[in-house]
Design a protein around this motif. Structure first.
Motif, PDB file in Angstrom:
ATOM      1  N   PRO A  46      50.558  53.030  43.288  1.00  0.00           N
ATOM      2  CA  PRO A  46      49.554  54.076  43.474  1.00  0.00           C
ATOM      3  C   PRO A  46      49.349  54.874  42.187  1.00  0.00           C
ATOM      4  O   PRO A  46      50.285  55.266  41.519  1.00  0.00           O
ATOM      5  CB  PRO A  46      50.161  54.953  44.579  1.00  0.00           C
ATOM      6  N   GLY A  47      48.068  55.086  41.865  1.00  0.00           N
ATOM      7  CA  GLY A  47      47.742  55.834  40.650  1.00  0.00           C
ATOM      8  C   GLY A  47      47.636  54.977  39.410  1.00  0.00           C
ATOM      9  O   GLY A  47      47.235  55.463  38.349  1.00  0.00           O
ATOM     10  N   LYS A  48      47.998  53.661  39.508  1.00  0.00           N
ATOM     11  CA  LYS A  48      47.978  52.788  38.331  1.00  0.00           C
ATOM     12  C   LYS A  48      46.717  51.922  38.259  1.00  0.00           C
ATOM     13  O   LYS A  48      46.519  51.205  37.303  1.00  0.00           O
ATOM     14  CB  LYS A  48      49.216  51.875  38.345  1.00  0.00           C
ATOM     15  N   GLY A  49      45.865  51.987  39.276  1.00  0.00           N
ATOM     16  CA  GLY A  49      44.649  51.189  39.247  1.00  0.00           C
ATOM     17  C   GLY A  49      43.774  51.496  40.440  1.00  0.00           C
ATOM     18  O   GLY A  49      44.263  51.879  41.500  1.00  0.00           O
ATOM     19  N   THR A  50      42.448  51.314  40.269  1.00  0.00           N
ATOM     20  CA  THR A  50      41.505  51.605  41.349  1.00  0.00           C
ATOM     21  C   THR A  50      41.269  50.405  42.250  1.00  0.00           C
ATOM     22  O   THR A  50      40.760  50.556  43.360  1.00  0.00           O
ATOM     23  CB  THR A  50      40.148  52.026  40.764  1.00  0.00           C
ATOM     24  N   GLY A  51      41.608  49.185  41.792  1.00  0.00           N
ATOM     25  CA  GLY A  51      41.296  48.003  42.575  1.00  0.00           C
ATOM     26  C   GLY A  51      39.838  47.583  42.457  1.00  0.00           C
ATOM     27  O   GLY A  51      39.360  46.790  43.263  1.00  0.00           O
ATOM     28  N   LEU A  52      39.124  48.103  41.443  1.00  0.00           N
ATOM     29  CA  LEU A  52      37.699  47.798  41.288  1.00  0.00           C
ATOM     30  C   LEU A  52      37.411  46.849  40.131  1.00  0.00           C
ATOM     31  O   LEU A  52      36.319  46.306  40.041  1.00  0.00           O
ATOM     32  CB  LEU A  52      36.902  49.092  41.072  1.00  0.00           C
ATOM     33  N   GLY A  53      38.369  46.659  39.221  1.00  0.00           N
ATOM     34  CA  GLY A  53      38.108  45.878  38.020  1.00  0.00           C
ATOM     35  C   GLY A  53      37.685  44.451  38.309  1.00  0.00           C
ATOM     36  O   GLY A  53      36.640  43.991  37.838  1.00  0.00           O
ATOM     37  N   LEU A  54      38.470  43.719  39.111  1.00  0.00           N
ATOM     38  CA  LEU A  54      38.150  42.320  39.385  1.00  0.00           C
ATOM     39  C   LEU A  54      36.939  42.190  40.289  1.00  0.00           C
ATOM     40  O   LEU A  54      36.149  41.248  40.143  1.00  0.00           O
ATOM     41  CB  LEU A  54      39.361  41.615  40.016  1.00  0.00           C
ATOM     42  N   SER A  55      36.765  43.124  41.235  1.00  0.00           N
ATOM     43  CA  SER A  55      35.577  43.058  42.088  1.00  0.00           C
ATOM     44  C   SER A  55      34.312  43.273  41.261  1.00  0.00           C
ATOM     45  O   SER A  55      33.265  42.681  41.538  1.00  0.00           O
ATOM     46  CB  SER A  55      35.661  44.088  43.216  1.00  0.00           C
ATOM     47  N   MET A  56      34.401  44.118  40.214  1.00  0.00           N
ATOM     48  CA  MET A  56      33.252  44.325  39.341  1.00  0.00           C
ATOM     49  C   MET A  56      32.943  43.057  38.541  1.00  0.00           C
ATOM     50  O   MET A  56      31.775  42.695  38.351  1.00  0.00           O
ATOM     51  CB  MET A  56      33.512  45.488  38.393  1.00  0.00           C
ATOM     52  N   VAL A  57      33.998  42.356  38.077  1.00  0.00           N
ATOM     53  CA  VAL A  57      33.802  41.096  37.352  1.00  0.00           C
ATOM     54  C   VAL A  57      33.114  40.069  38.255  1.00  0.00           C
ATOM     55  O   VAL A  57      32.171  39.378  37.841  1.00  0.00           O
ATOM     56  CB  VAL A  57      35.151  40.554  36.844  1.00  0.00           C
ATOM     57  N   TYR A  58      33.584  39.990  39.499  1.00  0.00           N
ATOM     58  CA  TYR A  58      32.990  39.039  40.443  1.00  0.00           C
ATOM     59  C   TYR A  58      31.525  39.387  40.705  1.00  0.00           C
ATOM     60  O   TYR A  58      30.646  38.509  40.697  1.00  0.00           O
ATOM     61  CB  TYR A  58      33.773  39.051  41.750  1.00  0.00           C
ATOM     62  N   GLY A  59      31.241  40.675  40.944  1.00  0.00           N
ATOM     63  CA  GLY A  59      29.866  41.094  41.189  1.00  0.00           C
ATOM     64  C   GLY A  59      28.970  40.819  40.005  1.00  0.00           C
ATOM     65  O   GLY A  59      27.812  40.388  40.166  1.00  0.00           O
ATOM     66  N   PHE A  60      29.478  41.049  38.788  1.00  0.00           N
ATOM     67  CA  PHE A  60      28.705  40.774  37.581  1.00  0.00           C
ATOM     68  C   PHE A  60      28.347  39.290  37.494  1.00  0.00           C
ATOM     69  O   PHE A  60      27.196  38.924  37.220  1.00  0.00           O
ATOM     70  CB  PHE A  60      29.502  41.202  36.353  1.00  0.00           C
ATOM     71  N   ALA A  61      29.333  38.419  37.739  1.00  0.00           N
ATOM     72  CA  ALA A  61      29.078  36.977  37.633  1.00  0.00           C
ATOM     73  C   ALA A  61      28.080  36.519  38.688  1.00  0.00           C
ATOM     74  O   ALA A  61      27.173  35.730  38.404  1.00  0.00           O
ATOM     75  CB  ALA A  61      30.392  36.207  37.771  1.00  0.00           C
ATOM     76  N   ARG A  62      28.222  37.029  39.924  1.00  0.00           N
ATOM     77  CA  ARG A  62      27.317  36.618  40.991  1.00  0.00           C
ATOM     78  C   ARG A  62      25.888  37.106  40.732  1.00  0.00           C
ATOM     79  O   ARG A  62      24.920  36.392  40.975  1.00  0.00           O
ATOM     80  CB  ARG A  62      27.818  37.145  42.337  1.00  0.00           C
ATOM     81  N   GLN A  63      25.750  38.346  40.240  1.00  0.00           N
ATOM     82  CA  GLN A  63      24.419  38.866  39.942  1.00  0.00           C
ATOM     83  C   GLN A  63      23.765  38.100  38.792  1.00  0.00           C
ATOM     84  O   GLN A  63      22.538  38.019  38.705  1.00  0.00           O
ATOM     85  CB  GLN A  63      24.490  40.352  39.593  1.00  0.00           C
ATOM     86  N   SER A  64      24.588  37.529  37.909  1.00  0.00           N
ATOM     87  CA  SER A  64      24.060  36.728  36.805  1.00  0.00           C
ATOM     88  C   SER A  64      23.647  35.336  37.259  1.00  0.00           C
ATOM     89  O   SER A  64      23.029  34.594  36.486  1.00  0.00           O
ATOM     90  CB  SER A  64      25.109  36.605  35.693  1.00  0.00           C
ATOM     91  N   GLY A  65      24.006  34.964  38.497  1.00  0.00           N
ATOM     92  CA  GLY A  65      23.687  33.636  38.988  1.00  0.00           C
ATOM     93  C   GLY A  65      24.833  32.656  38.853  1.00  0.00           C
ATOM     94  O   GLY A  65      24.637  31.446  39.022  1.00  0.00           O
TER      95      GLY A  65
END
Length: 552
Positions: A347-366
């Motif tokens: 707890p406090g060491k990460g938001t858990g959003l980094g990899l989900s953002m990478v995945y969303g970026f790749a999917r939005q790029s096609g």
């Protein structure tokens, strides 16, 4: 006496039958109660003696605490509490409060037989006999781990939404400042004769550009970010991102790069590609606490080689691989790695959003992202991005050399509520040979268009206080059908406008070369002069050239 004895015997028999029936009913009631308690699997229901020793155990307790009846009967219930709670005397206080008040209720972490933790809702009721003497406690425990996780995700989402609203507003003002600073520095550079001063100004331009990228990265973390895709030189962007990696991941990790020298351009957004690479590198750093090796490579996969592609649309793809020699992932973690807010960090060491953002970026790029990982054998992330269908026009330096080619000299109506941005953008447009009318609001611009409709292009800020840029552009096109429009914005909000999705948008802050490229693309493909005849257009072009010569 005989009749009395017979009567007494009859009464004894009747009473015996009554007692037998009552006992049978009691046993049946106990059996039903036991079946009821044993049948409850969502709750742990068990009894404690006055000292806290467990005296019975139901199947629900066995299901999510892990102990069988023979393993736990006779043990003290404090073994379910975390060591820190045992040291603080929480089990003893719970029984004391239940004995005094009749009930104790609380939530907290509890320990299963295998040592794992779960979030529990606990109710302890005191049980007294008819004389009011405490004979034990009834304890009911419910596993609330999943509900707590959902509530935590909701809190995180609400927090991130609030951050998104704040950063979006801050980014707009910040980008407006940079949109004034960068063009003014570029306008000043040609007039500086001393090489050392020119170098200072160039450094200032690059620093301001990094500030703009930082603003967009903050927005990407805090809210959904619709990509504006374009052909991107992946190797160049990966190299740029890797320049800051040694300072980010520390000296204990060796960085190796293996970039395909014949790589295709990819269809994506350059700044988000850099951010995704940084996120994967930071994730790799956290998986190598004792140091290790980080390898970043690029390659391409042709349309016919389906064996090397994950389940995505057929086509040619550029692949960016980020591999580490760290601890690796279990199958469970690998399957959940891209879930928003999922993290294995403390707890406090990460938001858990980094990899989900990478995945969303790749999917939005096609494209997509894949993970190859095993415990103790490291992890490899692969980002698949679709190949751009047309070639890159050149580097930023080459674009800067074409800065005077900003389309045929035209009459432009520019609307921006920020006076500094309006002034410097107008100056840039005039250096390209265009005639510019500058106005501060959509209302004033519409009043002008009622009287004068001889414009070839409309440039408008998206976020204005009294009339949104998209609304103004819609009304302006009713007055001048087919009028090309360039939207300029410091936000990265979702964009659904048809023209915007076709690329008629320029983000603040922008370079002089970027503005020229947008103008050239729009004006050369406009296909019409918006009501002007050819001679009028030639006259305006000649006037614009003379004004440019005088300014130079």
């Amino acid at each position: 006496m005989r009749r009395a004895n017979e009567t007494l015997e009859q009464r004894v028999e009747a009473r015996t039958r009554q007692l037998t029936e009552a006992l049978a009913q009691l046993r049946e009631s106990e059996r039903r109660f036991r079946l009821l308690v044993e049948g409850v699997t969502d709750y742990a229901i068990f009894m404690l003696d006055p000292g806290g020793i467990i005296t019975n155990w139901n199947s629900g307790a066995e299901r999510f605490k892990g102990y069988r009846v023979g393993e736990i009967i006779g043990q003290h219930f404090s073994r379910f509490y975390a060591p820190e709670d045992q040291e603080n005397g929480l089990p003893h206080r719970a029984l004391t409060i239940a004995a005094r008040d009749g009930r104790f209720e609380a939530e907290g972490w509890r320990i299963r037989k295998d040592g794992s933790r779960f979030w529990a809702n606990v109710v302890i009721d005191a049980i007294h006999d008819d004389a009011g003497i405490l004979i034990g406690f009834a304890k009911v425990t419910r596993d609330m781990t999943e509900r707590r996780a959902v509530e935590e995700q909701l809190r995180q989402a609400q927090k991130m939404e609030a951050i998104g609203q704040l950063t979006n507003g801050v980014a707009h003002d910040f980008n407006n400042l940079l949109a004034t600073i960068i063009p003014n520095l570029e306008l000043a550079l040609p007039h500086i004769k001393e090489e050392r001063v020119s170098r200072y100004l160039e450094n200032a331009v690059h620093a301001a550009e990094r500030g703009g990228k930082l603003s967009n990265q903050l927005l990407a973390f805090s809210r959904r970010h619709d990509l504006l895709t374009e052909p991107v030189d992946v190797n160049r962007r990966i190299s740029h991102a890797c320049e800051m990696l040694p300072r980010t991941i520390g000296p204990t990790i060796t960085i190796e790069m293996a970039l395909d020298g014949d790589l295709w351009p990819a269809m994506t957004e350059a700044s988000q590609l850099e951010l995704a690479t940084l996120n994967l590198a930071i994730n790799a750093r956290d998986a190598m606490p004792a140091g290790g090796k980080l390898t970043i490579s690029t390659t391409k996969v042709a349309r016919g080689n389906r064996s090397r592609l994950p389940p995505i649309d057929p086509g040619d793809y550029v692949v960016i691989s980020v591999a580490d020699t760290g601890t690796g992932m279990s199958e469970e973690v690998r399957n959940r790695a891209f879930e928003p807010f999922f993290t294995t960090k403390e707890p406090g060491k990460g938001t858990g959003l980094g990899l989900s953002m990478v995945y969303g970026f790749a999917r939005q790029s096609g494209g997509t992202v894949t993970i190859d990982s095993e415990i103790g054998r490291g992890t490899t992330f692969r980002i698949y991005l679709p190949r751009a269908q047309h070639r890159l026009e050149g580097t930023e330096e080459a674009a800067d050399q074409r800065r005077w080619n900003a389309g045929p000299p035209s009459r432009i109506l520019m609307v921006d509520d920020d006076s500094a941005v309006r002034a410097v953008t107008g100056t840039l447009l005039r250096t390209f040979g265009h005639e510019v009318i500058e106005l501060a609001s959509g209302e004033a611009a519409l009043d002008l268009l009622d009287q004068d409709r001889r414009f070839d292009l409309l440039i408008t800020d998206l976020a204005m206080p009294t009339m949104h840029g998209r609304e103004f552009a819609t009304k302006a096109r009713r007055l001048i059908p087919g009028l090309p429009t360039l939207f300029v914005t410091g936000y990265t909000e979702a964009r659904r406008d048809r023209e915007i999705t076709q690329g008629h948008v320029l983000r603040k802050p922008f370079r002089r070369a970027e503005l020229a490229e947008k103008l050239r693309h729009i004006l050369q493909h406009a296909g019409r002069c918006n009501g002007h005849d050819a001679s009028d257009r030639r006259r305006r072009q000649s006037d614009a050239r003379r004004r440019t010569a005088r300014e130079e």
